[in-house]
Each structure stands twice: as structure tokens, then as C-alpha cells.
Design an enzyme around this catalytic site. Sequence first.
Site, short mmCIF file in Angstrom:
data_model
loop_
_atom_site.label_atom_id
_atom_site.label_comp_id
_atom_site.label_asym_id
_atom_site.label_seq_id
_atom_site.Cartn_x
_atom_site.Cartn_y
_atom_site.Cartn_z
N ASP A 478 50.78 60.19 11.02
CA ASP A 478 51.01 60.86 9.71
C ASP A 478 52.58 61.58 10.09
O ASP A 478 53.47 61.71 10.93
CB ASP A 478 50.02 61.86 9.88
CG ASP A 478 49.89 62.86 8.47
OD1 ASP A 478 50.50 62.43 7.63
OD2 ASP A 478 48.85 63.45 8.28
N ASP A 548 46.66 61.97 -0.50
CA ASP A 548 45.64 63.15 -0.32
C ASP A 548 44.63 63.27 -1.47
O ASP A 548 43.62 63.65 -1.29
CB ASP A 548 46.32 64.25 0.04
CG ASP A 548 46.76 64.19 1.52
OD1 ASP A 548 46.34 63.01 2.09
OD2 ASP A 548 47.49 65.16 1.95
#
Length: 729
Positions: A478, A548
Amino acid sequence: MNININEKDRSFKIDTDNTSYIIGIADEEAFIGHVYYGSKVEDEPLYLMRTGEPPFVPSRNNRDRGSFMDTFPCEYPGNGLGDYREGAIEIVDDGGYSAVGLTYDGYEINDGKPRLTGLPATFENESSKAKTLIIYASDKVTGLKAELMYSIFEGSDAIVRSVKIVNSSDKDIFLTKVMSASLDMDSEDFELLTLHGSWARERQIDQRPIGYGKTSVGSVKGESSHQEHPFMALVEKGVSQEIGRVYGFSFVYSGNFLAQAEKSQFDSVRVMMGINPGNFKWQLRPGESFQAPEVVMVYSDEGLGKMSRTYHDLYREHLIRSPYKDRERPILINNWEATYFDFNTDKLLAIAREAKKSGIEMLVMDDGWFGGRKDDNSSLGDWNVNEEKLPGGLKYLVDEVNKIGLKFGIWMEPEMISPDSDLYRAHPDWAIQIPGREGTRSRNQFVLDLSRPEVVEHTWNSIKNVLSSANIEYLKWDMNRQITDIGSFGLNKENMGELSHRFVLAVYELQERLIKEFPNLLLENCSGGGARFDPGMLYFGPQIWCSDDTDAIERLGIQEGTALVYPLSSMGAHVSDCPNHTVGRVTPFETRGHVALAGTFGYELDITKILEEDRAMIPEQTAMYHKYNKLVRSGDYYRVASYRENGYYDCYGVVSKDKSEALYTFVQVKGRPNYHSRLIRLSGLDPDKKYRSDESTEVFYGRTLMKAGILIPGLWGDYRSKLIHLCEV
Ligand code: DGJ
């Protein structure tokens, strides 16, 4: 495919199966001109049409050299010598001068395609070979040299371009701009299509006219970004999936970029793409070279659909290297939306046990397992397990998960450092920062200064230690903030403008080491959702977390924009819980499964807590994944209808390469009164083959299904969906 030089006319012709690209050398001074790019044409002296009437060239009319420079369709334009359109290269030489102009020196045509040192790049494979043209050019005053590289692959209509700059002088030269590709075209009233977004709303299709002056998108955030995307297409007005001319440009890079179209006073359009010149200044010492990343150009005269399929095939076959490229990926369940930071071994094992019963194959432990991390305010950089949450450590947890019969995956954010971390306390100078200026925090974290070799080494050891400590088969890498405060304690002032690019090169180096050391690891890249969804990252990992936003309806637009360029096999997509955590929408569990099926497919919810009726549907969904994944992964993508355009429904399909099987997904976003069924004209089938859907005994020709359509029975309510699976009979 072929690349030819016509020595007599001094022109080069690059032919793919359906397109041609022509470069011509003009005048005694050997200006490198762009002649043509579009549908395939014959080997005729087309350059005559573009290099201007002979009296106009400087050797015949030096009085008006400036007019020549400002109108000449230049293959790789310089700066400051009369061409007032934006240059592809800008420099500051030893005398402080910024003028540069590159003229032709020679060429090479070779089989194959050279690798680009330190950069992700397309490559030839066993079944599709490459050919490469290199045009050598130089600036006769400064001694700067350029290699303009063009590669093509058998069976593909893509042309891949990159540029290498060499300092052959005996003095330092600073590069302040190096575009990877530039293209001078006639205007023809094109529109510019780009992918715009924000966090949780990435890659929305945006189309606008190209007016006079410059129209551009770009990033100076140190990553390709949520907001703009390193892709643009010049499209004919009214372009559709099947009709219209399209020029696509996709940048194989994961940092700052610029994609620009400039319409001149004479209605020509100069397109350029490369590393964003903002904050960029690269010192080239005598003998040194600078390799710019590559741009993949695709021309289609059959609309956007053909362009997308060309990119999908190229990226699947010539860019993604992972062994998982052609393999079914394990169906994973990720605990992020299930628990956020609030988890421990017991909670994770409970999820794993329940997941196993439903056919899920891997548990991924997301953010929060290391250092003292309770929320997003601390511990990035302290990559040792938090034994309060996970007593017995990673090894114990992973072994237990494996005993349940699931694989195990883990989350890391290796490029970051929290101010509240042991790492920062020991090495405050390892954060990217400007001395005397308080660093700008974002998510309460700083970015590690990966331009420093010792920081790269430390980061690599952290990753390696974690991955070697247990049977970890997947890594979610990430990156949750953008870069600010461009400053490094490791660079001197002449080199500070190199930081952003050096950072990206270091990320590539780390990921290269990762896939060499752990060749069977499944790597999923991610950046606060999809802020680094780009071809550069696909070179290292076969899939990237799309966004997301896991709401099935929001995902329709995000996945439509993403699939414009990227294969479905690369799009990280999960079924999550409702009401959705980003938009609060409630959608049927079935629809969430159908939408996630168009990506890598997985789950992101607490399976021990969801509704019993939803949980009961999971075995059916995992079976559906196994049934269709090969088709989704390897088939041709066809966009049939877009909710973005019609406001009611979405429909897209995947058709096997031999056209014997197809799967279409229909999503009714809004129910409509007094409107019971809908006729959808499918696309991508073989008109002469006969097909039957799983739910019917009727057989129809592909032609009928594409011209007359198929009837989708009325679906009751909003957000309902249906799969249509057709097989040849
Ligand atoms: C952003 C990612 O996109 C999420 O899926 C999750 O991993 C969080 N970061 C964790 O901090």
C-alpha cells in the site's frame, strides 16, 4: 508487422497489422519530422505531403527559419529556437542557456526490444516477437544526444516509444524536461478523453473538446494519483465503442506525469506525454545518460472498444510478468472493512474458519498488525509484529490459518514512516523533508526518502524479514499518502530536482528485488485505493486494488474507466458489507458478487457477522468464480452499455478468443415503472456461430444476438443484476 527505411526519401515506416507510423527527415539540416500516424497505408512517398514546400525549408529560405520551426511537424521538438509550441525536451547547459534542437544522425532497426534500465517496460515473448527502430539524433551545439526508440510486437497494433538522452559533451547539462513521446498531428476537431477522479472515485471517463492553447492532465504528487491518470486519448467527436478514430497514449510509469494536447494557431495539435517537468531537474554529467519511461500508443479506427482490447492484450502478454498472470488467483477475504484496526488472532481465525466453509481460499490480514499500531497515527516503519494483538507472532497465526486450510496474505506500507515510530525516533532524517520547514503530514505520516541507498536497504530488509518469517503467499503493498516537501538529506542542491524520479526508481528496485526473492508471491499493489493503478506497477504485480470504494454501483463507473485501458484480470475487486462503508448504499449481495466477478474477486467483510442469507450465497459465488474466471481473465472485453451514459443500466461482456463462449453482466441500476424487459444488443460474438444461453433451450446466431438483441426479463427493483452466459452449440 514491419519497419522499413526508404533511403532515397529518407523516411521510416513502422507498420503494425492495421496501423502505420511514418517519420521523415527533412532538409539538409536533417530535421526529424512526423509524417503520418493512422490506419495502415501503402509504401508511398507520403512524407512529401508533410515536410513543407522546398523553398520553405531553412536551407532555401533561412530568412524565415522561425516560421519553418513553428510550423514543422516535429518528431521530438526541442526548445527556444523558433518553435513556440511546447518542446519535448528542455535543458540548462553549462553556459546557462536553454536552447536545444535535435537533428538526425542515423538509425538502427533490430529484432527484439531492449529492456529499459531500472524501468518497467513492455517485452517480447515466445509467441510474439518484437522489432525496434532507434533514431539517433543530436544537438550539434551542446553535444546532447538522443535515441528515439519505437517498438512493435507481432499481432499487436500498439507502438511503444521511449527516449534516451546522452550527454556526449565534456560539460554538465541539466535536463529540466524529457518527454517520452511527442506527436504533431492535424487537428481534425479531436476531443480529449482522460480518466479523472478522486479518492474512492478513481478513473471516471471525462471527454472535452481540445481548444486553442494547452489542455493537459498530470500529477506532481509522486504517484500517478487518484485525480488524473497517465492515459489520454484523442478521439473523433461522437466516438463510440465500435465506431470512430481513437489515438490512445498510456504511460508506463508510476510517478509524476504530464499528458498534454496543444492546439496551435495553425490548427495542428501537439500531443506529448512524459515525466512531469514540475520539480524535475536532472544533472547529466559527461558520458551519463537518462532513460525516459515508455509510452504505449494505440490507434484504432473502430472506436474505443478496439483500443481497449489492444491495450488489454498488450499488457497481459507483454507487460505483466507474474506467474499468476495466467492463473486463477486464490479467492481471498481481507479483514480491512471487517475489523479495521480492531482485530486479534482469535477474530482472524474465526473469520478464516467461516471463510473456509464457503470456499474462500486465503485470509489477508490488512493494516494494524505491527509496532504499536492501534489506528493510523503511528508505527509505520516498525515492521515487527504486535504481540498484544497477535500472541505467538506471525508464524503462529499463519500456521493456524494454514491448518484451517487457507493460504495467508499480509498488508504492508513499506515506503512510509510515522513520526510516532521507533524508526523515526532513530532516523528522523530518513523522511522526505526540507530542513527548517515543518513537514506536511498526511494521514499523520511521512514518506521515506528512498533516494538514499541506506534507506532502500533498510526497507528491503524489513520486507524480507516479514515475508520470510512465516508461510506468507500474498502481499498487499500500500501507499497511503502523496509526496510533499521535496527535500532530501542525501542529495545536494544540484540534485534535489531528482528526488521524485529517484523515489519511483527505488520503488521499482524494491519490487524487483521482491519478485526475484519471492517468485511465487502474489503481489497486489494499492495506494489509498487506486492512486497508483498504472502500467508501471503492473510490471511487478498482476493486480492492483482498484478503489477503496467497494460499493457495487460506484464500482460500475470505476471499473468501466479502468477497463478502458487495463485487463479485467488486473482489477482488484471485492464483495463488501452493506450499508456500504463509503456511500451507505444497500445493494443485493448477488449484485455485489456479479460486479466483483469482473475483477480479481474476493471478500472484504466480517463473514461471521453478515446476514445468514448473504453468507449462504457465498459458496454459490465462489463456484461462479471458478466457473467463469478463466474467461474473465483471458477473454476479450466488450462494453455493451454504460450507466454513465444512459442513467439506467450497465452491461459489459467478455468473449473467449475463439468466440465459443461469452459472459455478459447486466446491472439494472434504477428500476423503471411500466418497463418490464429490455432488449440488449450484444457485441463481440461471431455472427456465424450459434449460441445458447444457460437458461434457455433456444439457439440464436451471433448475428441475431448482436443485431436484434437479447431480451433481459424485468428485474424488480434498483441495483439488480443478471449474468448471461452463452456457449456455442
Ligand atoms: C488503503 C487501502 O486501499 C485499504 O484497502 C486499506 O488497506 C487501508 N489503506 C489500510 O490502511
